[in-house]
Scaffold this motif. Structure first.
Motif: not given
Length: 287
Positions: A80-84, A89-95, A116-117, A123-124
């Motif tokens: 669920x949810x929705x990205x903006x 971003x990579x740091x936000x997805x890592x969080x 992929x991404x 890596x982060x």
């Protein structure tokens, strides 16, 4: 919780069930595929696709005594949810992955695998010591300045994002998925891969992921990764037209404690082209 049955193992003689389940993260459903109940946790991350990329190897990992968990990032796949542009971003997805691991009570050292991404996110997490990770695997991952590729980079243009319609995006994803699957591409498999993008919310999330794609996130990690003593494995489909083998070879030569395993006659998603070979490399490295 639903059950998905995959036939075959590393020697193609058994049948293993893979389950889809969910946990709540940030008040939204975080969907994941898993197999097995005990053993070392293997957290698998996807990139511009979804958890489906890991399905061919999950049962095989469980048979080897591992506990694989392949999560759909927020707004993508079955989550669920929705990205903006900020949350993609990579740091936000890592969080977000850290919060998912907490929600799942994934304590103790885990193995982290990224495609992929999702490889940039992995890596982060290792470079910034965000999770207790004792093995890192990158499968046809973005590295250095290898990304965003042209099919993703065009969606960094606000005018494209504002004007692209559902049919155009689905056509673009079909083209990319077909190329990524390489020799494994069949109409049924392509349709299965494309299914999440029939949801407008997922299409918007994917365009946010594309819009936030920036190779500075991997370039900035190189010094920390070069100092990292975490054992690293690269699994690479040799015929990948998106993430070229030369980037994997460069990573293996510049980042210590790295081993490269190449998969002949495989493309960007080698898990589909040679699941036994990919699973075998994972099991040998993780066990």
């Amino acid at each position: 919780m639903s059950e998905i049955t995959m036939t075959g193992s590393m020697n193609d003689t058994t049948q293993t069930s893979v389950l889809r389940a969910a946990v709540e993260v940030d008040g939204e459903r975080a969907s994941y595929l898993t197999a097995g109940h005990d053993g070392r946790v293997v957290l698998l991350l996807h990139g511009t696709y979804w958890s489906r990329v890991w399905l061919p190897v999950l049962g095989r990992l469980a048979e080897a005594g591992l506990r694989p968990i392949a999560v759909d990032l927020p707004g993508l796949g079955r989550s669920g949810g929705e990205l903006d542009l900020q949350t993609a971003t990579v740091p936000a997805l890592a969080d977000w992955v850290v919060r998912f691991a907490s929600a799942m009570n994934l304590s103790g050292p885990i193995a982290l695998v990224g495609h992929d991404i999702g490889g940039a996110v992995a890596q982060h997490l290792v470079a910034h010591d965000r999770l207790e990770v004792n093995r890192l695997v990158l499968a046809n991952s973005v590295t250095f300045d290898s990304w965003p590729v042209a099919g993703v980079a065009r969606f960094r243009d606000p005018q494209v994002i504002a004007t692209v319609g559902a049919e155009e995006l689905l056509a673009a994803r079909r083209e990319a998925v077909t190329a990524a699957l390489a020799g494994a591409a069949t109409e049924a498999l392509i349709t299965e891969y494309l299914d999440p993008w029939t949801d407008a919310r997922v299409r918007r999330s994917w365009m946010a992921l594309a819009g936030a794609a920036d190779n500075r996130y991997t370039r900035e990690l190189v010094p920390a990764l070069a100092q990292s003593t975490t054992p690293k494995l690269l699994i690479w489909g040799e015929d990948d037209g998106f993430q070229k083998l030369e980037y994997a070879e460069r990573f293996a030569s510049e980042i210590p404690h790295t081993t490269l395993v190449t998969i002949p006659d495989a493309g960007h998603i080698p898990m589909e082209n040679a699941p036994g070979d990919v699973a075998r490399a994972l099991v040998e490295f993780l066990t």
